[in-house]
Design an enzyme around this catalytic site. Structure first.
Site, short mmCIF file in Angstrom:
data_model
loop_
_atom_site.label_atom_id
_atom_site.label_comp_id
_atom_site.label_asym_id
_atom_site.label_seq_id
_atom_site.Cartn_x
_atom_site.Cartn_y
_atom_site.Cartn_z
CG HIS A 10 -0.17 0.03 2.53
ND1 HIS A 10 0.38 1.17 3.07
CD2 HIS A 10 0.15 -0.97 3.39
CE1 HIS A 10 0.98 0.89 4.20
NE2 HIS A 10 0.87 -0.41 4.42
NE ARG A 61 -1.54 -0.22 6.66
CZ ARG A 61 -2.09 -0.82 7.71
NH1 ARG A 61 -3.30 -0.47 8.13
NH2 ARG A 61 -1.43 -1.77 8.36
CD GLU A 88 2.44 -5.10 8.03
OE1 GLU A 88 2.67 -6.29 7.75
OE2 GLU A 88 3.16 -4.16 7.66
CG HIS A 158 -0.70 -4.69 4.78
ND1 HIS A 158 -1.13 -3.45 5.17
CD2 HIS A 158 -1.81 -5.39 4.43
CE1 HIS A 158 -2.46 -3.39 5.07
NE2 HIS A 158 -2.89 -4.56 4.62
#
Length: 206
Positions: A10, A61, A88, A158
């Site tokens: 991202h 994100r 993440e 991520h």
């Protein structure tokens, strides 16, 4: 038959900018992060890249980055699959803390171990090994079969969830993966052979 997998971290998030541990927390992109995502989409469009399916995490994100890339390649309505397996790494008790403050509280060496070791998690959180334990099964069952069937697949996720995939794709050791950093908004294009080994890998210069 081409087997193309594009991995993108991202764009810069609000907490990246503030130097905070983020993990499963859900801050949005900064203006720079939006620009990075748009630039990634534009660059992939210039390359003539089109996708058959996109995967992303359950965090804003990554989802916004994914959508802006798809907008950039003219595929705004493409099927996009969201799954927490691509989230993440969970930073546990470190989430939301300033990284400098964490170093003051626990010491430089301890925080470095939590951040960079392969199998030592922060308190209440995940190590890279733990992250891989959820990302890799999902990759193997849901993502890789589409790539091997000849589809062009986008994964917008991520830093650490992607590092766990890169570790397997690039056949990296536990020591080698510790030195791998994935920049925000920068696409990596893999072409895979029929046996899933890498035919080519290109980190796209934006």
């Amino acid at each position: 038959m081409e087997r193309t997998l594009v991995l993108v971290r991202h764009g810069q998030s609000e907490w990246n900018l503030k130097n905070l541990f983020t993990g499963w927390k859900d801050p949005d992109l900064t203006e720079k992060g939006v620009s990075e995502a748009i630039a990634a989409g534009n660059k992939l469009n210039e390359m003539g890249m089109k996708f058959d399916v996109a995967f992303t995490s359950e965090l804003t994100r990554a989802q916004r980055t994914c959508q802006m890339i798809l907008d950039g390649v003219g595929q705004s309505d493409l099927t996009t699959i969201r799954d927490l397996a691509l989230n993440e790494r969970d930073y546990g008790d470190l989430a939301g803390l300033n990284k400098d403050d964490a170093r003051k509280k626990w010491g430089e060496e301890q925080v470095h171990i939590w951040r960079r070791s392969y199998d030592i998690p922060p308190p209440g959180g995940e190590s890279l090994k733990d992250t891989a334990a959820r990302t890799l099964p999902y990759f193997i069952t849901d993502i890789l079969p589409r790539v091997m069937a000849g589809q062009n697949v986008l994964v917008a996720a991520h830093g650490n969830s992607l590092r766990s995939l890169v570790m397997v794709l690039d056949r990296l050791s536990r020591e080698e993966i510790l030195n791998v950093n994935i920049a925000t908004g920068v696409p990596t294009v893999y072409k895979l052979n029929v046996d899933t080994t890498i035919a080519s890998k290109e980190i796209i210069d934006l």
